[in-house]
Design a protein around this motif. Structure first.
Motif, PDB file in Angstrom:
ATOM      1  N   ALA A 155       0.840  -1.204   0.000  1.00 54.20           N
ATOM      2  CA  ALA A 155       0.000   0.000   0.000  1.00 54.20           C
ATOM      3  C   ALA A 155       0.873   1.252   0.000  1.00 54.20           C
ATOM      4  CB  ALA A 155      -0.927  -0.005   1.218  1.00 54.20           C
ATOM      5  N   PHE A 156       1.944   1.222   0.784  1.00 53.86           N
ATOM      6  CA  PHE A 156       2.824   2.396   0.847  1.00 53.86           C
ATOM      7  C   PHE A 156       3.527   2.618  -0.492  1.00 53.86           C
ATOM      8  CE2 PHE A 156       6.913   4.469   1.900  1.00 53.86           C
ATOM      9  CZ  PHE A 156       6.401   5.664   2.390  1.00 53.86           C
ATOM     10  N   ALA A 157       3.908   1.536  -1.165  1.00 53.82           N
ATOM     11  CA  ALA A 157       4.533   1.672  -2.486  1.00 53.82           C
ATOM     12  C   ALA A 157       3.560   2.329  -3.472  1.00 53.82           C
ATOM     13  CB  ALA A 157       4.962   0.294  -3.009  1.00 53.82           C
ATOM     14  N   ARG A 158       2.272   1.977  -3.365  1.00 51.59           N
ATOM     15  CA  ARG A 158       1.267   2.603  -4.224  1.00 51.59           C
ATOM     16  C   ARG A 158       1.106   4.079  -3.872  1.00 51.59           C
ATOM     17  NH1 ARG A 158      -5.077   0.660  -4.771  1.00 51.59           N
ATOM     18  NH2 ARG A 158      -5.792   2.428  -6.042  1.00 51.59           N
ATOM     19  N   LEU A 159       1.157   4.386  -2.574  1.00 57.41           N
ATOM     20  CA  LEU A 159       1.077   5.781  -2.142  1.00 57.41           C
ATOM     21  C   LEU A 159       2.244   6.584  -2.717  1.00 57.41           C
ATOM     22  CD1 LEU A 159      -0.377   7.875  -0.252  1.00 57.41           C
ATOM     23  CD2 LEU A 159       1.299   7.222   1.504  1.00 57.41           C
ATOM     24  N   GLN A 160       3.444   6.005  -2.691  1.00 57.68           N
ATOM     25  CA  GLN A 160       4.614   6.691  -3.242  1.00 57.68           C
ATOM     26  C   GLN A 160       4.452   6.959  -4.732  1.00 57.68           C
ATOM     27  OE1 GLN A 160       7.574   3.787  -1.781  1.00 57.68           O
ATOM     28  NE2 GLN A 160       8.623   5.520  -0.853  1.00 57.68           N
ATOM     29  N   GLN A 161       3.827   6.014  -5.423  1.00 52.66           N
ATOM     30  CA  GLN A 161       3.658   6.156  -6.875  1.00 52.66           C
ATOM     31  C   GLN A 161       2.582   7.176  -7.221  1.00 52.66           C
ATOM     32  OE1 GLN A 161       2.563   2.502  -8.823  1.00 52.66           O
ATOM     33  NE2 GLN A 161       2.947   3.299 -10.867  1.00 52.66           N
ATOM     34  N   GLU A 162       1.452   7.140  -6.498  1.00 56.00           N
ATOM     35  CA  GLU A 162       0.310   7.965  -6.860  1.00 56.00           C
ATOM     36  C   GLU A 162       0.285   9.314  -6.147  1.00 56.00           C
ATOM     37  OE1 GLU A 162      -3.265   5.706  -6.383  1.00 56.00           O
ATOM     38  OE2 GLU A 162      -2.609   4.098  -7.731  1.00 56.00           O
ATOM     39  N   HIS A 163       0.831   9.377  -4.938  1.00 53.75           N
ATOM     40  CA  HIS A 163       0.813  10.617  -4.158  1.00 53.75           C
ATOM     41  C   HIS A 163       2.167  10.791  -3.457  1.00 53.75           C
ATOM     42  CE1 HIS A 163      -3.538  10.880  -4.794  1.00 53.75           C
ATOM     43  NE2 HIS A 163      -3.590   9.605  -4.474  1.00 53.75           N
ATOM     44  N   PRO A 164       3.220  11.106  -4.212  1.00 46.99           N
ATOM     45  CA  PRO A 164       4.573  11.162  -3.649  1.00 46.99           C
ATOM     46  C   PRO A 164       4.748  12.196  -2.531  1.00 46.99           C
ATOM     47  CG  PRO A 164       4.496  12.079  -5.879  1.00 46.99           C
ATOM     48  CD  PRO A 164       3.198  11.392  -5.657  1.00 46.99           C
ATOM     49  N   LYS A 165       4.046  13.318  -2.599  1.00 46.51           N
ATOM     50  CA  LYS A 165       4.194  14.329  -1.551  1.00 46.51           C
ATOM     51  C   LYS A 165       3.648  13.810  -0.220  1.00 46.51           C
ATOM     52  CE  LYS A 165       4.093  18.389  -4.585  1.00 46.51           C
ATOM     53  NZ  LYS A 165       3.375  19.647  -4.909  1.00 46.51           N
TER      54      LYS A 165
END
Length: 223
Positions: A155-165
């Motif tokens: 989930a965190f990897a997806r967060l980094q990809q979609e919402h890096p800030k």
């Protein structure tokens, strides 16, 4: 030199150099150093689930995971998510999965060694059924906690990809234990209000992603 590159760019450089026979120590070292803190966080959670471990174990397990990543991981990584077939996976998520399995194997093996029967016949005792049931239940809970950790990092990897800030704020506040929005704001060069907002949004996104992952995982389908 490598600080300005993203994880994917660094990993691509490692693969390129490896294919051409060039030294890979520089980019690979920079890459796994970036992942050191989350890797140790994963190890600490596995240690907690097994009720054993020390910082020295963490160093050893981290180095062992780096070795496995170098020996086999570079060839095995295909950029495809195991949790979400058809979607891309990051090298970091792949590495943290290696860390998780290295730690689980280490403490499971250690537990089995402690539980091994004595060679002295006088020391052999039949384990009560209640103890066996308790051991099975503990093992099941350990596996569930490990699965939960894997889902979290996906989930965190997806967060980094979609919402890096939002991911950067969340990583500072939770993974790096900078539980002070003023310090987070200073490091990210944003206002304190924006730090609060980014962490809050990150938490909301992660909850949604985790729900998606749980529905798509085998355990979620069984439930």
């Amino acid at each position: 030199m490598f600080e300005q590159l993203t994880d994917d760019e660094l990993f691509a450089e490692v693969v390129r150099r490896r294919a051409t026979g060039e030294p890979i120590g520089g980019p690979l070292g920079a890459l796994v150093q970036r992942w050191s803190r989350p890797a140790r966080y994963v190890i600490s959670k596995i240690q907690a689930s097994y009720g054993r471990g020390s910082p020295a174990d963490g160093d050893e397990l981290y180095q062992d995971a780096v070795g496995k990543f170098l020996d086999r991981g570079l060839d095995q990584f295909r950029g495809i998510s195991q949790q979400m077939p058809g979607r891309s996976a990051s090298p970091k998520t792949f590495f943290l999965r290696i860390v998780k399995h290295v730690a689980i194997d280490f403490y499971r093996r250690h537990r089995e060694e402690l539980a091994a029967p004595s060679s002295d016949p006088d020391d052999v005792m039949e384990e009560p059924p209640s103890e066996r049931a308790r051991a099975v239940e503990m093992g099941r809970r350990t596996e569930e906690r490990a699965d939960a950790q894997e889902l979290y990092w996906a989930a965190f990897a997806r967060l980094q990809q979609e919402h890096p800030k939002e991911a950067s704020a969340w990583e500072l506040y939770h993974h790096e234990d900078v539980e002070d929005h003023e310090e987070c704001a200073r490091r990210l060069n944003i206002t304190v209000v924006n730090s609060y907002k980014r962490v809050s949004r990150a938490q909301a996104y992660l909850k949604l992603y985790l729900l998606d992952l749980q529905r798509e995982s085998p355990r979620g389908e069984e439930a």
